[in-house]
Design a protein around this motif. Structure first.
Motif, short mmCIF file in Angstrom:
data_model
loop_
_atom_site.label_atom_id
_atom_site.label_comp_id
_atom_site.label_asym_id
_atom_site.label_seq_id
_atom_site.Cartn_x
_atom_site.Cartn_y
_atom_site.Cartn_z
N ARG A 89 52.77 -3.71 7.59
CA ARG A 89 51.64 -3.65 6.66
C ARG A 89 50.78 -2.41 6.90
O ARG A 89 50.13 -1.91 6.00
N LEU A 90 50.78 -1.91 8.12
CA LEU A 90 50.00 -0.72 8.44
C LEU A 90 50.82 0.56 8.31
O LEU A 90 50.36 1.64 8.64
N GLY A 91 52.05 0.41 7.81
CA GLY A 91 52.89 1.58 7.58
C GLY A 91 53.50 2.14 8.84
O GLY A 91 53.84 3.32 8.89
N LEU A 92 53.65 1.30 9.86
CA LEU A 92 54.21 1.75 11.13
C LEU A 92 55.51 1.00 11.41
O LEU A 92 55.62 -0.19 11.14
N GLY A 93 56.45 1.72 12.00
CA GLY A 93 57.60 1.05 12.57
C GLY A 93 57.18 0.49 13.91
O GLY A 93 56.22 0.96 14.53
N LEU A 94 57.86 -0.52 14.38
CA LEU A 94 57.49 -1.15 15.65
C LEU A 94 57.56 -0.16 16.81
O LEU A 94 56.67 -0.11 17.65
N GLU A 95 58.60 0.67 16.85
CA GLU A 95 58.71 1.66 17.92
C GLU A 95 57.58 2.67 17.86
O GLU A 95 57.01 3.05 18.89
N GLU A 96 57.24 3.11 16.67
CA GLU A 96 56.13 4.06 16.50
C GLU A 96 54.82 3.46 16.97
O GLU A 96 54.04 4.10 17.67
N ALA A 97 54.57 2.20 16.61
CA ALA A 97 53.35 1.52 17.04
C ALA A 97 53.30 1.40 18.56
O ALA A 97 52.26 1.61 19.18
N GLU A 98 54.43 1.07 19.18
CA GLU A 98 54.48 0.97 20.64
C GLU A 98 54.16 2.31 21.29
O GLU A 98 53.48 2.37 22.30
N GLN A 99 54.68 3.39 20.73
CA GLN A 99 54.41 4.72 21.28
C GLN A 99 52.93 5.06 21.20
O GLN A 99 52.36 5.61 22.15
N VAL A 100 52.30 4.73 20.08
CA VAL A 100 50.86 5.01 19.92
C VAL A 100 50.06 4.26 20.97
O VAL A 100 49.20 4.83 21.64
N VAL A 101 50.35 2.98 21.14
CA VAL A 101 49.60 2.18 22.12
C VAL A 101 49.93 2.64 23.53
O VAL A 101 49.05 2.72 24.39
N GLY A 102 51.17 2.99 23.79
CA GLY A 102 51.54 3.49 25.11
C GLY A 102 50.77 4.75 25.48
O GLY A 102 50.28 4.88 26.60
N ARG A 103 50.64 5.66 24.52
CA ARG A 103 49.85 6.88 24.77
C ARG A 103 48.39 6.53 25.00
O ARG A 103 47.74 7.09 25.88
N ALA A 104 47.86 5.61 24.20
CA ALA A 104 46.46 5.22 24.36
C ALA A 104 46.23 4.59 25.73
O ALA A 104 45.24 4.90 26.41
N LEU A 105 47.14 3.72 26.15
CA LEU A 105 46.99 3.09 27.47
C LEU A 105 47.09 4.13 28.58
O LEU A 105 46.40 4.03 29.59
N GLY A 106 47.94 5.13 28.37
CA GLY A 106 48.07 6.20 29.37
C GLY A 106 46.80 7.01 29.50
O GLY A 106 46.55 7.61 30.55
N ASN A 107 45.99 7.05 28.44
CA ASN A 107 44.74 7.81 28.46
C ASN A 107 43.53 6.96 28.83
O ASN A 107 42.42 7.48 28.88
N THR A 108 43.72 5.69 29.10
CA THR A 108 42.60 4.79 29.37
C THR A 108 41.76 5.28 30.54
O THR A 108 40.52 5.29 30.47
N GLY A 109 42.39 5.71 31.61
CA GLY A 109 41.64 6.19 32.78
C GLY A 109 40.74 7.35 32.45
O GLY A 109 39.56 7.37 32.82
N SER A 110 41.27 8.34 31.74
CA SER A 110 40.45 9.51 31.41
C SER A 110 39.37 9.16 30.39
O SER A 110 38.26 9.72 30.45
N ILE A 111 39.62 8.23 29.51
CA ILE A 111 38.60 7.79 28.56
C ILE A 111 37.47 7.09 29.29
O ILE A 111 36.29 7.38 29.08
N LEU A 112 37.81 6.19 30.19
CA LEU A 112 36.77 5.49 30.97
C LEU A 112 35.99 6.45 31.84
O LEU A 112 34.77 6.35 31.96
N GLU A 113 36.68 7.41 32.43
CA GLU A 113 36.02 8.39 33.27
C GLU A 113 35.01 9.21 32.45
O GLU A 113 33.89 9.46 32.89
N ALA A 114 35.39 9.56 31.24
CA ALA A 114 34.49 10.33 30.37
C ALA A 114 33.28 9.51 29.98
O ALA A 114 32.16 10.04 29.85
N LEU A 115 33.47 8.22 29.77
CA LEU A 115 32.36 7.35 29.37
C LEU A 115 31.43 7.04 30.52
O LEU A 115 30.23 6.83 30.31
N LEU A 116 31.94 6.99 31.71
CA LEU A 116 31.13 6.66 32.87
C LEU A 116 30.53 7.91 33.46
O LEU A 116 29.58 8.02 34.08
#
Length: 116
Positions: A89-116
């Motif tokens: 419904r969001l126009g994503l293939g399942l593999e594509e969606a997994e890659q997006v979330v995987g990249r986001a999770l990989g950046n979680t540390g740097s995002i939290l560090e920037a916010l703190l």
């Protein structure tokens, strides 16, 4: 721990232990805090998203994100039965969606560090 030891889903364990689920609690909180309605729906309805809505709402986005994070964390598909349809419904293939979330999770540390 309660879910694992009693062979329950996470939502069933939440109901058994605290009497309501995190989506219901989020719904109560967003309504009491006067969040915009589309955010209330995104939080409160993410386990039962309105997949037929056009355009898809935040409930579909949050449902997909929740399922993907659980899938990546557990190494398997989360029990949300609508999960693949939400991606579609969001126009994503399942593999594509997994890659997006995987990249986001990989950046979680740097995002939290920037916010703190």
């Amino acid at each position: 721990a309660h879910a694992r030891s009693n062979a329950l889903s996470f939502l069933e364990a939440e109901r058994a232990v605290i009497g309501l689920t995190h989506d219901a609690l989020g719904d109560l909180y967003t309504r009491a805090s006067f969040f915009p309605e589309r955010l209330q729906v995104g939080v409160g309805d993410h386990h039962e998203p309105a997949l037929e809505a056009d355009p898809p709402g935040l409930d579909v986005v949050v449902h997909l994100a929740d399922g993907l994070v659980n899938r990546l964390a557990a190494g398997e598909l989360a029990p949300a039965k609508l999960f693949p349809e939400a991606a579609h419904r969001l126009g994503l293939g399942l593999e594509e969606a997994e890659q997006v979330v995987g990249r986001a999770l990989g950046n979680t540390g740097s995002i939290l560090e920037a916010l703190l």
